[in-house]
Design an enzyme around this catalytic site. Structure first.
Site, PDB file in Angstrom:
ATOM      1  N   ARG A 106       1.758  19.897  12.138  1.00 32.18           N
ATOM      2  CA  ARG A 106       1.922  21.315  11.880  1.00 32.18           C
ATOM      3  C   ARG A 106       2.709  21.582  10.594  1.00 32.18           C
ATOM      4  NH1 ARG A 106       3.893  24.212  17.168  1.00 32.18           N
ATOM      5  NH2 ARG A 106       5.282  22.468  16.911  1.00 32.18           N
ATOM      6  N   LYS A 152       0.848   8.375  26.538  1.00 37.78           N
ATOM      7  CA  LYS A 152       1.302   8.791  27.861  1.00 37.78           C
ATOM      8  C   LYS A 152       2.135  10.068  27.715  1.00 37.78           C
ATOM      9  CE  LYS A 152       5.708   7.226  29.315  1.00 37.78           C
ATOM     10  NZ  LYS A 152       6.578   6.385  30.082  1.00 37.78           N
ATOM     11  N   HIS A 156       2.088   0.952  26.210  1.00 34.63           N
ATOM     12  CA  HIS A 156       2.552  -0.063  25.259  1.00 34.63           C
ATOM     13  C   HIS A 156       3.041  -1.340  25.947  1.00 34.63           C
ATOM     14  CE1 HIS A 156       6.373   1.985  26.050  1.00 34.63           C
ATOM     15  NE2 HIS A 156       6.939   0.836  25.759  1.00 34.63           N
ATOM     16  N   LYS A 195       2.582  -6.030  24.806  1.00 42.83           N
ATOM     17  CA  LYS A 195       3.650  -7.014  24.615  1.00 42.83           C
ATOM     18  C   LYS A 195       3.086  -8.432  24.690  1.00 42.83           C
ATOM     19  CE  LYS A 195       7.448  -4.111  26.065  1.00 42.83           C
ATOM     20  NZ  LYS A 195       8.291  -4.161  24.879  1.00 42.83           N
ATOM     21  N   GLU A 224      16.716   0.206  32.463  1.00 44.17           N
ATOM     22  CA  GLU A 224      17.173   0.706  31.165  1.00 44.17           C
ATOM     23  C   GLU A 224      18.654   1.029  31.266  1.00 44.17           C
ATOM     24  OE1 GLU A 224      14.017   3.480  29.205  1.00 44.17           O
ATOM     25  OE2 GLU A 224      13.948   3.835  31.345  1.00 44.17           O
ATOM     26  N   ASP A 252       7.072   8.522  35.650  1.00 42.41           N
ATOM     27  CA  ASP A 252       7.344   8.094  34.288  1.00 42.41           C
ATOM     28  C   ASP A 252       7.171   6.576  34.101  1.00 42.41           C
ATOM     29  OD1 ASP A 252       8.194   8.891  31.644  1.00 42.41           O
ATOM     30  OD2 ASP A 252      10.058   7.803  32.020  1.00 42.41           O
ATOM     31  N   HIS A 277       3.558   1.884  33.781  1.00 35.22           N
ATOM     32  CA  HIS A 277       4.013   0.565  33.313  1.00 35.22           C
ATOM     33  C   HIS A 277       4.114  -0.484  34.438  1.00 35.22           C
ATOM     34  CE1 HIS A 277       4.710   2.701  29.707  1.00 35.22           C
ATOM     35  NE2 HIS A 277       5.872   3.213  30.024  1.00 35.22           N
ATOM     36  N   LYS A 311      17.177   4.252  35.236  1.00 41.05           N
ATOM     37  CA  LYS A 311      17.929   4.569  34.010  1.00 41.05           C
ATOM     38  C   LYS A 311      19.409   4.379  34.293  1.00 41.05           C
ATOM     39  CE  LYS A 311      14.672   7.505  31.752  1.00 41.05           C
ATOM     40  NZ  LYS A 311      14.383   6.542  30.683  1.00 41.05           N
TER      41      LYS A 311
HETATM   42  P1  NAD Z   1       7.453  15.129  18.759  1.00 38.42           P
HETATM   43  O1  NAD Z   1       7.758  16.437  19.412  1.00 38.42           O
HETATM   44  O2  NAD Z   1       8.540  14.393  18.071  1.00 38.42           O
HETATM   45  O3  NAD Z   1       6.290  15.359  17.685  1.00 38.42           O
HETATM   46  C1  NAD Z   1       5.195  16.179  17.938  1.00 38.42           C
HETATM   47  C2  NAD Z   1       4.262  16.183  16.737  1.00 38.42           C
HETATM   48  O4  NAD Z   1       3.156  17.011  17.060  1.00 38.42           O
HETATM   49  C3  NAD Z   1       4.851  16.722  15.447  1.00 38.42           C
HETATM   50  O5  NAD Z   1       4.365  15.962  14.370  1.00 38.42           O
HETATM   51  C4  NAD Z   1       4.283  18.140  15.366  1.00 38.42           C
HETATM   52  O6  NAD Z   1       4.119  18.625  14.048  1.00 38.42           O
HETATM   53  C5  NAD Z   1       2.932  17.943  15.997  1.00 38.42           C
HETATM   54  N1  NAD Z   1       2.415  19.189  16.572  1.00 38.42           N
HETATM   55  C6  NAD Z   1       2.951  19.951  17.543  1.00 38.42           C
HETATM   56  N2  NAD Z   1       2.181  21.041  17.754  1.00 38.42           N
HETATM   57  C7  NAD Z   1       1.139  20.966  16.901  1.00 38.42           C
HETATM   58  C8  NAD Z   1       0.012  21.782  16.634  1.00 38.42           C
HETATM   59  N3  NAD Z   1      -0.224  22.926  17.292  1.00 38.42           N
HETATM   60  N4  NAD Z   1      -0.854  21.366  15.707  1.00 38.42           N
HETATM   61  C9  NAD Z   1      -0.665  20.224  15.029  1.00 38.42           C
HETATM   62  N5  NAD Z   1       0.389  19.409  15.222  1.00 38.42           N
HETATM   63  C10 NAD Z   1       1.275  19.776  16.154  1.00 38.42           C
HETATM   64  O7  NAD Z   1       6.758  14.242  19.889  1.00 38.42           O
HETATM   65  P2  NAD Z   1       6.750  12.630  20.011  1.00 38.42           P
HETATM   66  O8  NAD Z   1       8.012  12.204  20.670  1.00 38.42           O
HETATM   67  O9  NAD Z   1       6.391  12.016  18.715  1.00 38.42           O
HETATM   68  O10 NAD Z   1       5.599  12.386  21.088  1.00 38.42           O
HETATM   69  C11 NAD Z   1       4.218  12.496  20.794  1.00 38.42           C
HETATM   70  C12 NAD Z   1       3.412  12.078  22.004  1.00 38.42           C
HETATM   71  O11 NAD Z   1       3.701  10.733  22.335  1.00 38.42           O
HETATM   72  C13 NAD Z   1       3.727  12.879  23.270  1.00 38.42           C
HETATM   73  O12 NAD Z   1       2.552  13.004  24.034  1.00 38.42           O
HETATM   74  C14 NAD Z   1       4.715  12.003  24.017  1.00 38.42           C
HETATM   75  O13 NAD Z   1       4.687  12.213  25.395  1.00 38.42           O
HETATM   76  C15 NAD Z   1       4.168  10.634  23.660  1.00 38.42           C
HETATM   77  N6  NAD Z   1       5.176   9.564  23.735  1.00 38.42           N
HETATM   78  C16 NAD Z   1       6.277   9.579  22.932  1.00 38.42           C
HETATM   79  C17 NAD Z   1       7.191   8.547  23.004  1.00 38.42           C
HETATM   80  C18 NAD Z   1       8.399   8.502  22.105  1.00 38.42           C
HETATM   81  O14 NAD Z   1       9.111   7.496  22.164  1.00 38.42           O
HETATM   82  N7  NAD Z   1       8.660   9.506  21.300  1.00 38.42           N
HETATM   83  C19 NAD Z   1       6.986   7.482  23.886  1.00 38.42           C
HETATM   84  C20 NAD Z   1       5.838   7.484  24.681  1.00 38.42           C
HETATM   85  C21 NAD Z   1       4.941   8.526  24.590  1.00 38.42           C
END
Ligand code: NAD
Length: 481
Positions: free
Chosen positions: A51, A147, A177, A181, A215, A234, A239, A328
């Site tokens: 975005r 996820k 993920h 591993k 964790e 979760d 996992h 956790k």
């Molecule tokens: P985040 O909130 O940090 O990032 C979200 C991203 O989505 C940003 O780049 C934002 O610009 C974009 N975005 C949001 N709304 C948008 C829209 N309408 N149009 C275009 N882009 C848009 O989230 P994150 O932590 O990076 O997680 C992303 C996904 O990965 C989620 O589904 C989360 O559940 C999953 N996930 C994250 C982690 C982690 O460690 N962060 C681990 C496992 C799974």
């Protein structure tokens, strides 16, 4: 002893959510390491799509910051510059029309197209629709989804249906993920590449199996999300379930995506429903720190810890329980599978000589590796005293430090997406079957307003989890990092 790096085919990888936390910490640093190792061809391109309004140079600055922070080994200025030159950025709105024409113009023909949906699941459907409308997918294009894959069976089915509207199952890569591993793949190599273990891998010789993912961190900044899901949704549904499947499954006829996933599915379908007597839920709580404060919900009955005894109703495992635990704010950060074999049926030694059962431990973290305890004679001139010693198979020791420097799970999985290999990704029916087993358990807690037991932060979980094991005259393996 390090295996050859074979470059993948040229690709355009679009990361929706390219400016998010996951992209910054895992996806982009992982891609850089694959580039550094020569696995990413020169023609490959990575396109950030999110975005935030920024241009390609702005995205490159963002990625440079991410690499500075998260790449320790292999950080080389020249290589970083060359990697950044492969990046592009398009600001898109998943819910609107903005940016999609520009993205369509950016995509090239004749290369593998991969779309990583690193955004919340609420946007999956919108993104899939837009990709389709703008004609930037083809039969060979792949999508990668993160996820959580659904919140229950109903939402998982709806999500599967949304993706299936535009993509064939062979194009959908659901990431867990844990499956990326090194040790998880090694579990299959050890089980099916040796004659030694498989004949013993059943209820006749295995007393029980423990799967632990603990964790040390609490729910951190994810409180609001976590409180709606808890440890069962979760961690266990995905996992731990995947680890259980790989440990319990029958040998597939080939190391091939559907052959492996068919066998995993059979395990999930053979799981007996676990009654509440076999489940212990916990919430961390002390005077200084508590789950309830972390999630800002004083009345929450969501679990931050769960231990459970699970049975698989088939010939191989009838009588051998699987004990799962995850939590956790625990004492150590450990992910491991422990296969505890039975004691020899008859001992020829005197009673107090110290003999015990063999244990095979498959450690996912820390120090990925395997460890088998065997009973030997204690060296020395005394009588016949027995001791258990580990046959350590830590990669670093066996193969040299370089071989222990294996790709991180995300890097491996993204390269598998480009190669078109789905073996280490969850299939839609697997995810649904896992929810079908999980849902009634959670519904039972809700109906009974089941309250988790408190446990001290930095401990091994509530006392009741110990009792769950003691009841069966067994004990959890000590949490050791
Ligand atoms: P985040 O909130 O940090 O990032 C979200 C991203 O989505 C940003 O780049 C934002 O610009 C974009 N975005 C949001 N709304 C948008 C829209 N309408 N149009 C275009 N882009 C848009 O989230 P994150 O932590 O990076 O997680 C992303 C996904 O990965 C989620 O589904 C989360 O559940 C999953 N996930 C994250 C982690 C982690 O460690 N962060 C681990 C496992 C799974």
């Amino acid at each position: 002893m390090v295996s050859r790096v074979i470059p993948v085919d040229p690709f355009d990888l679009v990361i929706f959510g390219g400016t998010g936390d996951l992209a910054r910490r895992k996806i982009l640093p992982g891609l850089y390491r694959r580039y550094y190792d020569g696995q990413m061809p020169e023609e490959a391109r990575i396109i950030g799509a999110a975005r935030s309004e920024m241009d390609a140079d702005g995205f490159r600055d963002f990625v440079r910051g991410a690499l500075d922070e998260f790449v320790t080994k292999r950080h080389d200025k020249k290589m970083v510059d060359a990697f950044l030159a492969k990046l592009d950025y398009v600001a898109v709105d998943a819910k609107g029309t903005g940016g999609w024409d520009a993205l369509a113009k950016t995509m090239r023909d004749g290369v593998v197209k991969a779309y990583y949906f690193s955004v919340g699941p609420a946007l999956f459907g919108d993104i899939a629709d837009r990709l389709h409308e703008h004609g930037i997918t083809d039969d060979d294009a792949r999508i990668v989804v993160e996820k959580p894959f659904g919140h229950n069976l109903e939402t998982a089915r709806a999500l599967n249906a949304t993706l299936a509207a535009h993509f064939d199952e062979t194009q959908i890569y659901r990431i867990d993920h844990y499956l990326g591993k090194e040790t998880v793949q090694n579990l299959m190599a050890v089980r099916f590449g040796n004659m030694l273990f498989e004949p013993l891998w059943n209820a006749q010789y295995v007393d029980h199996i423990q799967i632990t993912v603990s964790e040390t961190v609490g729910v951190g900044g994810r409180g609001e999300y976590y409180d709606k899901s808890g440890a069962m949704r979760d961690m266990v549904q995905n996992h731990l379930m995947q680890l259980l499947c790989l440990t319990a499954m029958e040998p597939p006829s080939r190391y091939d995506p559907d052959a492996v996933r068919d066998e995993k599915l059979k395990v999930i379908r053979a799981l007996e429903t676990t009654g509440h007597d076999d489940i212990v839920r916990g919430q961390y709580k002390s005077r200084e720190e508590s789950y309830l404060e972390d999630v800002d919900n004083p009345g929450s009955i969501t679990e931050s810890f769960i231990a459970m005894k699970v049975r698989i109703a088939n010939w191989r495992w009838n009588g051998t329980p699987f004990y799962l635990r995850t939590g956790k704010r625990m004492k150590e950060r450990v992910s491991e599978i422990v296969v505890r074999f039975k004691e020899p049926p008859h001992s020829i030694f005197e009673e107090d000589t110290g003999q015990s059962a063999n244990e095979l431990t498959i450690r996912l973290q820390p120090n990925e590796g395997m460890d088998l305890t065997v009973t030997i004679k204690e060296p020395g001139p005394g009588g016949m005293r027995l001791i258990d010693v580990p046959l350590d198979m830590t990669f670093a020791e066996a193969l040299g430090e370089e071989a222990a420097d294996v790709p991180d799970a995300y890097e491996r999985l993204i390269m598998d997406v480009i190669r078109g290999n789905q073996t280490l990704f969850m299939r839609g029916d697997e995810v649904e079957a896992a929810w079908a087993w999980t849902d009634p358990i959670i519904e039972d807690w809700t109906r009974r307003e089941d309250r988790p037991y408190p446990y001290e932060p930095g401990s091994t979980g509530p006392e009741e989890a110990m009792i769950l094991m003691h009841r069966d005259r067994r004990r959890w393996r000590e949490l050791r990092a």
